[in-house]
Every structure is written in structure tokens, then in C-alpha cells.
Design a protein around this motif. Sequence first.
Motif, PDB file in Angstrom:
ATOM      1  N   GLN A  36       0.820  -1.209   0.000  1.00 40.45           N
ATOM      2  CA  GLN A  36       0.000   0.000   0.000  1.00 40.45           C
ATOM      3  C   GLN A  36       0.863   1.274   0.000  1.00 40.45           C
ATOM      4  N   ARG A  38       1.018   4.336  -2.821  1.00 43.60           N
ATOM      5  CA  ARG A  38       0.671   5.734  -2.566  1.00 43.60           C
ATOM      6  C   ARG A  38       1.664   6.717  -3.161  1.00 43.60           C
ATOM      7  N   PRO A  91       5.065   8.541   1.908  1.00 43.66           N
ATOM      8  CA  PRO A  91       4.014   7.618   1.449  1.00 43.66           C
ATOM      9  C   PRO A  91       3.355   6.810   2.570  1.00 43.66           C
ATOM     10  N   GLU A 149      -1.032  10.061   0.279  1.00 42.77           N
ATOM     11  CA  GLU A 149      -1.177   9.426  -1.028  1.00 42.77           C
ATOM     12  C   GLU A 149      -1.070  10.500  -2.096  1.00 42.77           C
ATOM     13  N   PRO A 169      -5.197   7.771   4.208  1.00 36.62           N
ATOM     14  CA  PRO A 169      -4.049   8.642   3.962  1.00 36.62           C
ATOM     15  C   PRO A 169      -4.518   9.983   3.412  1.00 36.62           C
TER      16      PRO A 169
END
Lengths: 94, 180
Positions: free
Chosen positions: A52, A56, B128, B132, B164
Motif C-alpha cells: 500500500q 501511494r 508515502p 497518497e 491517507p
Amino acid sequence: MGKILGIDLGTTNSCMAVIEGGEPTVLPNAEGSRTTPSVVGFSKKGEKLVGQVAKRQMVANPDNTVSSIKRHIGEGDYQVTLNGKEYTPQEILQ
Amino acid sequence: MVGKDKQEDDNSSDAGYSPEELEQLVQEKDAEIASLKEDLLRKRAEFDNFRKRTRKEQEEFRNFAVENLMVELLDVYDNFERAIESAHNTDDVNSVVEGVEMVFKQFVSILEKQGLKRIECEGEEFDPSEHEAMMHVEHADHPDNTIIDVCKPGYKLNSRIIRPAMVAVSKNTSSDKEEK
């Protein structure tokens, strides 16, 4: 006997499970979700990123992020460059 | 018990058992195997039951985990209902706004009490693990890899990122070259 870990390495998502008392049980990842995006990369600071977190940063750091590498396994001369180093799809998986 | 078995083994090799003794020994072992087998079956059944019960408990837990939060949110529900009702009956816009602001504050404080925390990130370096990247924008005024706009704020629940922050990240090719 050691436990057997089953890994479903998908093009976009991957998932892991073990047999527990005769039934497969999915192992959630550190973030608590049952599947993990099949994305890896390096951050701009040079840290290794998996799942993940790597997904991102894909927009901000596309040169150092790899996704859907499974598609290219077995293509003899397919290589990606990460942090100035070349990798084959098989090396990415390791 | 291991010691005893060993002794018996030694005896058999040394002196030898009579056939009757051997017969009896086999019977003893058979009985032991049978009792162990039964034990195993029982344990397996026990484990199955345990698993079923745990699963049921988990399901119940999942269905009612939000109960406490719901009870607190019901106050917000009531207040919103009241606010809408009084808004229909008055022309004083300011008092309506004030009322809605009060309910909003209450709502936020309930969420914060449950462990929700907003991720403040404007102007910080892109990370990160918390942010995002939605956009990558060429920008000469900001250093490379900096958050220049927050499209949607991110939130943490008890230190785990539940959403995020959706951000725009600067791309500064001039500073990039300087670094290299």
C-alpha cells in the motif's frame, strides 16, 4: 512439521494464508488489510517500500515504483530501473 | 516413562520375553494407542468447537463494536434534528450557523475522544506512509517532493492510518538537478 504458507501473487494484489486447524486462514498485513497491492519501490529517501505504501507514492515517484510486474515474468530481456540499478521481473519478486 | 520403556527393551534383548509376556505387552500397547487415539479425537472436537465459538464471538463483537460510538453519535443526531427544526422557524441566519457550528464541534470532539486524529501535512515533505500522491505538479517555488495542496485530509485512528491524506506533491526539477 513447519507451517505451510500459501501465497497468491496477483498482478495487482497479493494475499497470504496458512492452514490453521484444517482450514486456510488469511494473514492480514501490517496495515490490517487482507490483500496487499503488488507494488514495490524505493522512496525518494531510498527506503524500500512494499504494498500500500509503495502504491501511494506511485504518482509522485513513478520512476522508482514498480507495479504489475507479474505480467513480465519470463520475458527474457524485460528490465526495470530502480534507484539507478536494473532489475529483472524475477529479481523484483525477491 | 521413557526410562521404563527403555528398561523393558533392555530386558527383551537381554533375557527375552516369554510369548505370554509379549502378548500382554502388545495388549498394553494396543490399549495405550486406543486411549491416545480417543484423546486425540476428543481434543480435535474440542478445538473445532472452540473455533466455532470464537468465530461466533468475533462476529458478535464486529456487529456491536460500534455500539459505544453510536450511542455518543445519537446526541449529535438529536442536535442536528433540533437545529434543522429551529432553522425552519427562524430567519436569524447567524443563530442557525452558530448552532450548526456547535453541533459540528461536538461531533469532532466525539471522534477525537475515540482516537481519531487529523494528519496535518501541508508544506511537509511527502511521506508515502501517511500521504497518497494524487497529483505531481511542476513548481519552482517549492522544494522537490513537498506537499503543496491537500485535496482530502487524512486521518489516523489510534495511530493507524485509516485514510491517507490525498495530496498534490511538488516536482521541482531545478532543485533535483542541484542535488545530483
